[in-house]
Design a protein around this motif. Sequence first.
Motif, PDB file in Angstrom:
ATOM      1  N   GLU A  16       0.787  -1.123  -0.141  1.00  0.00           N
ATOM      2  CA  GLU A  16       0.025  -0.071  -0.079  1.00  0.00           C
ATOM      3  C   GLU A  16       0.816   1.297   0.084  1.00  0.00           C
ATOM      4  OE1 GLU A  16      -2.256  -0.723   3.466  1.00  0.00           O
ATOM      5  OE2 GLU A  16      -3.811  -1.962   2.453  1.00  0.00           O
ATOM      6  N   ARG A  17       2.101   1.189   0.651  1.00  0.00           N
ATOM      7  CA  ARG A  17       2.806   2.449   0.590  1.00  0.00           C
ATOM      8  C   ARG A  17       3.295   2.716  -0.574  1.00  0.00           C
ATOM      9  NH1 ARG A  17       5.748   0.694   6.340  1.00  0.00           N
ATOM     10  NH2 ARG A  17       3.886   0.574   7.482  1.00  0.00           N
ATOM     11  N   ILE A  18       3.800   1.594  -1.460  1.00  0.00           N
ATOM     12  CA  ILE A  18       4.417   1.936  -2.844  1.00  0.00           C
ATOM     13  C   ILE A  18       3.301   2.439  -3.797  1.00  0.00           C
ATOM     14  CG2 ILE A  18       4.970   0.574  -4.897  1.00  0.00           C
ATOM     15  CD1 ILE A  18       7.293   1.321  -3.001  1.00  0.00           C
ATOM     16  N   GLU A  19       1.800   1.840  -3.378  1.00  0.00           N
ATOM     17  CA  GLU A  19       0.879   2.384  -4.253  1.00  0.00           C
ATOM     18  C   GLU A  19       0.758   3.735  -3.795  1.00  0.00           C
ATOM     19  OE1 GLU A  19      -2.257  -0.254  -2.847  1.00  0.00           O
ATOM     20  OE2 GLU A  19      -1.722  -1.676  -4.285  1.00  0.00           O
ATOM     21  N   GLY A  20       0.651   4.343  -2.715  1.00  0.00           N
ATOM     22  CA  GLY A  20       0.697   5.744  -2.506  1.00  0.00           C
ATOM     23  C   GLY A  20       1.737   6.537  -2.987  1.00  0.00           C
ATOM     24  N   TYR A  21       2.874   5.979  -3.136  1.00  0.00           N
ATOM     25  CA  TYR A  21       3.979   6.591  -3.823  1.00  0.00           C
ATOM     26  C   TYR A  21       3.597   6.659  -5.380  1.00  0.00           C
ATOM     27  CZ  TYR A  21       8.268   6.285  -6.400  1.00  0.00           C
ATOM     28  OH  TYR A  21       9.460   6.342  -7.590  1.00  0.00           O
ATOM     29  N   ARG A  22       3.203   5.833  -5.781  1.00  0.00           N
ATOM     30  CA  ARG A  22       2.664   5.853  -7.311  1.00  0.00           C
ATOM     31  C   ARG A  22       1.597   7.041  -7.620  1.00  0.00           C
ATOM     32  NH1 ARG A  22       3.200   0.350 -10.720  1.00  0.00           N
ATOM     33  NH2 ARG A  22       2.477   1.673 -12.238  1.00  0.00           N
ATOM     34  N   ASP A  23       0.626   6.801  -6.694  1.00  0.00           N
ATOM     35  CA  ASP A  23      -0.479   7.980  -6.499  1.00  0.00           C
ATOM     36  C   ASP A  23      -0.077   9.250  -6.716  1.00  0.00           C
ATOM     37  OD1 ASP A  23      -2.183   5.591  -6.746  1.00  0.00           O
ATOM     38  OD2 ASP A  23      -2.830   5.930  -4.589  1.00  0.00           O
ATOM     39  N   ALA A  24       0.892   9.689  -5.769  1.00  0.00           N
ATOM     40  CA  ALA A  24       1.318  11.018  -5.384  1.00  0.00           C
ATOM     41  C   ALA A  24       2.024  11.307  -6.878  1.00  0.00           C
ATOM     42  CB  ALA A  24       2.223  10.948  -4.457  1.00  0.00           C
ATOM     43  N   LEU A  25       2.895  10.407  -7.560  1.00  0.00           N
ATOM     44  CA  LEU A  25       3.520  10.681  -8.659  1.00  0.00           C
ATOM     45  C   LEU A  25       2.520  11.114  -9.857  1.00  0.00           C
ATOM     46  CD1 LEU A  25       6.275   8.028  -9.038  1.00  0.00           C
ATOM     47  CD2 LEU A  25       6.458  10.357  -8.159  1.00  0.00           C
ATOM     48  N   GLU A  26       1.501  10.195  -9.938  1.00  0.00           N
ATOM     49  CA  GLU A  26       0.380  10.118 -10.832  1.00  0.00           C
ATOM     50  C   GLU A  26      -0.356  11.565 -10.807  1.00  0.00           C
ATOM     51  OE1 GLU A  26      -3.714   7.868 -12.637  1.00  0.00           O
ATOM     52  OE2 GLU A  26      -2.320   7.096 -11.126  1.00  0.00           O
ATOM     53  N   ALA A  27      -0.695  11.961  -9.447  1.00  0.00           N
ATOM     54  CA  ALA A  27      -1.489  13.129  -9.200  1.00  0.00           C
ATOM     55  C   ALA A  27      -0.695  14.474  -9.737  1.00  0.00           C
ATOM     56  CB  ALA A  27      -1.848  13.222  -7.793  1.00  0.00           C
ATOM     57  N   ALA A  28       0.689  14.308  -9.566  1.00  0.00           N
ATOM     58  CA  ALA A  28       1.555  15.454 -10.012  1.00  0.00           C
ATOM     59  C   ALA A  28       1.973  15.389 -11.421  1.00  0.00           C
ATOM     60  CB  ALA A  28       2.791  15.346  -9.182  1.00  0.00           C
ATOM     61  N   GLY A  29       1.394  14.465 -12.111  1.00  0.00           N
ATOM     62  CA  GLY A  29       1.893  14.547 -13.544  1.00  0.00           C
ATOM     63  C   GLY A  29       3.363  13.789 -13.820  1.00  0.00           C
ATOM     64  N   ILE A  30       3.777  13.057 -12.811  1.00  0.00           N
ATOM     65  CA  ILE A  30       5.183  12.575 -13.061  1.00  0.00           C
ATOM     66  C   ILE A  30       5.038  10.926 -13.349  1.00  0.00           C
ATOM     67  CG2 ILE A  30       7.442  12.007 -11.956  1.00  0.00           C
ATOM     68  CD1 ILE A  30       6.657  14.168  -9.949  1.00  0.00           C
ATOM     69  N   PRO A  31       5.583  10.758 -14.661  1.00  0.00           N
ATOM     70  CA  PRO A  31       5.366   9.323 -14.991  1.00  0.00           C
ATOM     71  C   PRO A  31       6.155   8.384 -14.076  1.00  0.00           C
ATOM     72  CG  PRO A  31       6.003  10.694 -16.871  1.00  0.00           C
ATOM     73  CD  PRO A  31       6.387  11.799 -15.557  1.00  0.00           C
ATOM     74  N   PHE A  32       5.483   7.248 -13.831  1.00  0.00           N
ATOM     75  CA  PHE A  32       6.254   6.385 -13.025  1.00  0.00           C
ATOM     76  C   PHE A  32       7.322   5.508 -13.770  1.00  0.00           C
ATOM     77  CE2 PHE A  32       6.191   1.584 -11.594  1.00  0.00           C
ATOM     78  CZ  PHE A  32       6.756   1.966 -10.447  1.00  0.00           C
ATOM     79  N   ASP A  33       8.509   5.359 -12.951  1.00  0.00           N
ATOM     80  CA  ASP A  33       9.644   4.808 -13.664  1.00  0.00           C
ATOM     81  C   ASP A  33      10.089   3.614 -12.632  1.00  0.00           C
ATOM     82  OD1 ASP A  33      12.056   3.881 -14.503  1.00  0.00           O
ATOM     83  OD2 ASP A  33      12.943   6.033 -14.695  1.00  0.00           O
ATOM     84  N   GLU A  34       9.784   2.452 -13.235  1.00  0.00           N
ATOM     85  CA  GLU A  34      10.041   1.368 -12.255  1.00  0.00           C
ATOM     86  C   GLU A  34      11.504   1.099 -11.899  1.00  0.00           C
ATOM     87  OE1 GLU A  34      10.424  -2.038 -15.749  1.00  0.00           O
ATOM     88  OE2 GLU A  34       8.781  -2.126 -14.276  1.00  0.00           O
ATOM     89  N   ARG A  35      12.658   1.582 -12.795  1.00  0.00           N
ATOM     90  CA  ARG A  35      13.833   1.583 -12.352  1.00  0.00           C
ATOM     91  C   ARG A  35      14.223   2.501 -11.097  1.00  0.00           C
ATOM     92  NH1 ARG A  35      16.048   4.046 -18.172  1.00  0.00           N
ATOM     93  NH2 ARG A  35      14.142   5.432 -17.464  1.00  0.00           N
ATOM     94  N   LEU A  36      13.240   3.196 -10.734  1.00  0.00           N
ATOM     95  CA  LEU A  36      13.466   4.285  -9.356  1.00  0.00           C
ATOM     96  C   LEU A  36      13.042   3.415  -8.068  1.00  0.00           C
ATOM     97  CD1 LEU A  36      12.503   7.933 -10.566  1.00  0.00           C
ATOM     98  CD2 LEU A  36      14.799   6.714 -10.347  1.00  0.00           C
ATOM     99  N   VAL A  37      12.529   2.344  -8.551  1.00  0.00           N
ATOM    100  CA  VAL A  37      12.039   1.404  -7.204  1.00  0.00           C
ATOM    101  C   VAL A  37      12.988   0.314  -6.955  1.00  0.00           C
ATOM    102  CG1 VAL A  37      10.334   0.122  -6.324  1.00  0.00           C
ATOM    103  CG2 VAL A  37       9.795   2.117  -7.741  1.00  0.00           C
ATOM    104  N   VAL A  38      13.881   0.479  -6.044  1.00  0.00           N
ATOM    105  CA  VAL A  38      14.833  -0.573  -5.707  1.00  0.00           C
ATOM    106  C   VAL A  38      14.455  -1.271  -4.469  1.00  0.00           C
ATOM    107  CG1 VAL A  38      17.077  -0.728  -5.013  1.00  0.00           C
ATOM    108  CG2 VAL A  38      16.707   1.013  -6.652  1.00  0.00           C
ATOM    109  N   THR A  39      14.302  -2.522  -4.526  1.00  0.00           N
ATOM    110  CA  THR A  39      13.972  -3.424  -3.299  1.00  0.00           C
ATOM    111  C   THR A  39      14.931  -4.251  -2.772  1.00  0.00           C
ATOM    112  OG1 THR A  39      11.922  -3.746  -4.614  1.00  0.00           O
ATOM    113  CG2 THR A  39      12.324  -5.194  -3.009  1.00  0.00           C
ATOM    114  N   SER A  40      15.022  -4.366  -1.372  1.00  0.00           N
ATOM    115  CA  SER A  40      15.802  -5.118  -0.730  1.00  0.00           C
ATOM    116  C   SER A  40      15.224  -5.761   0.498  1.00  0.00           C
ATOM    117  CB  SER A  40      16.881  -4.306  -0.324  1.00  0.00           C
ATOM    118  OG  SER A  40      16.802  -3.706   1.075  1.00  0.00           O
TER     119      SER A  40
END
Length: 328
Positions: free
Chosen positions: A183-207
């Motif tokens: 849900e936190r990643i979904e909120g991150y994507r929602d914020a980008l979308e609301a600002a008109g910023i394209p989501f870039d999966e390369r910017l999400v680093v998982t560990s």
Amino acid sequence: MSVATVSHVVNGSRRVSPEVKARVLKAIAALKYRRDGIARSLRMSQTRTIGLMISDISNPFFADFVRGIEDAVHARDPNYNLILCNSEEQEDKERRLFDVVLEKRVDGIVIVPAGGNRDYLNDLIGTGLPVVFADRFLPGLDADAVIVDNRDASFRLVTHLVRLGHRRIAALNAHLAATSIRERIEGYRDALEAAGIPFDERLVVTSRSRIEDAVVAGSEVLDLRPAPTAAFCTNNFMTLGLIRALSDRGLRCPEDMAVIGFDDFPWASTFRPRLTVVSQPSYALGQEAANLLFDRLLKKRTGPPVRLTLGTSLIIRESCGAHARVPA
């Protein structure tokens, strides 16, 4: 004294005169008598014990959470005890610990699920044993739950970065099978979308959700090109890992990279820079989880499961480059 009189004194089941009570208590002290809890449990078909399964005892979030549960349990019935188990985010270990607490004949369970064991939990809930999910839940299982609105909190936090002018915002994602992290990643994507910023999966680093692994993930973020100007961390281990990675590179926060994170912790305000975070009501989460469980145990709540959603606070400190507090 008769057995019945002693029983009334020990259990408080009927009024006994002060003189008789004093004599019984004096004999108890002299004999160093302790009630046989196992025998009592067999007789009453009740152990007055609650199982508490948390996912990572090393996470500071759970200190206040467990304290909230313990305080609420003691307030409802001081004769109840907790059996605390730590699954370490491991499905297999969680399953083994379930077997342990069930062998102890607990009266109910509060669980922060590791993400697996769905069929096992579904069967367990089907037996009628009260189960309450806390912090996270498993969709489709009919059990009470108390959570926070992770998606909305992350949206507000990342939107704050956008308002500060950031457009290339990375995300450090904890690799956990948990609804809260998703849900936190979904909120991150929602914020980008609301600002008109394209989501870039390369910017999400998982560990993995360990500081040492988060340091490596933080280094991967710092190696991205074009370089992100800010990063959102999905839990405090990710935040600490990124801060260490910045320090190892000789970089500064927020001058070289703004950092925001999920979860406040006692020493967050002592960092330099002080950390901008979403603060969760961890103590209240524990209290509400215990109260939900007791309401089921005492039959005060019947019917379909309920889901309580608690609010969060956005605490703005220096790590994002701003110096104000935004209320919930």
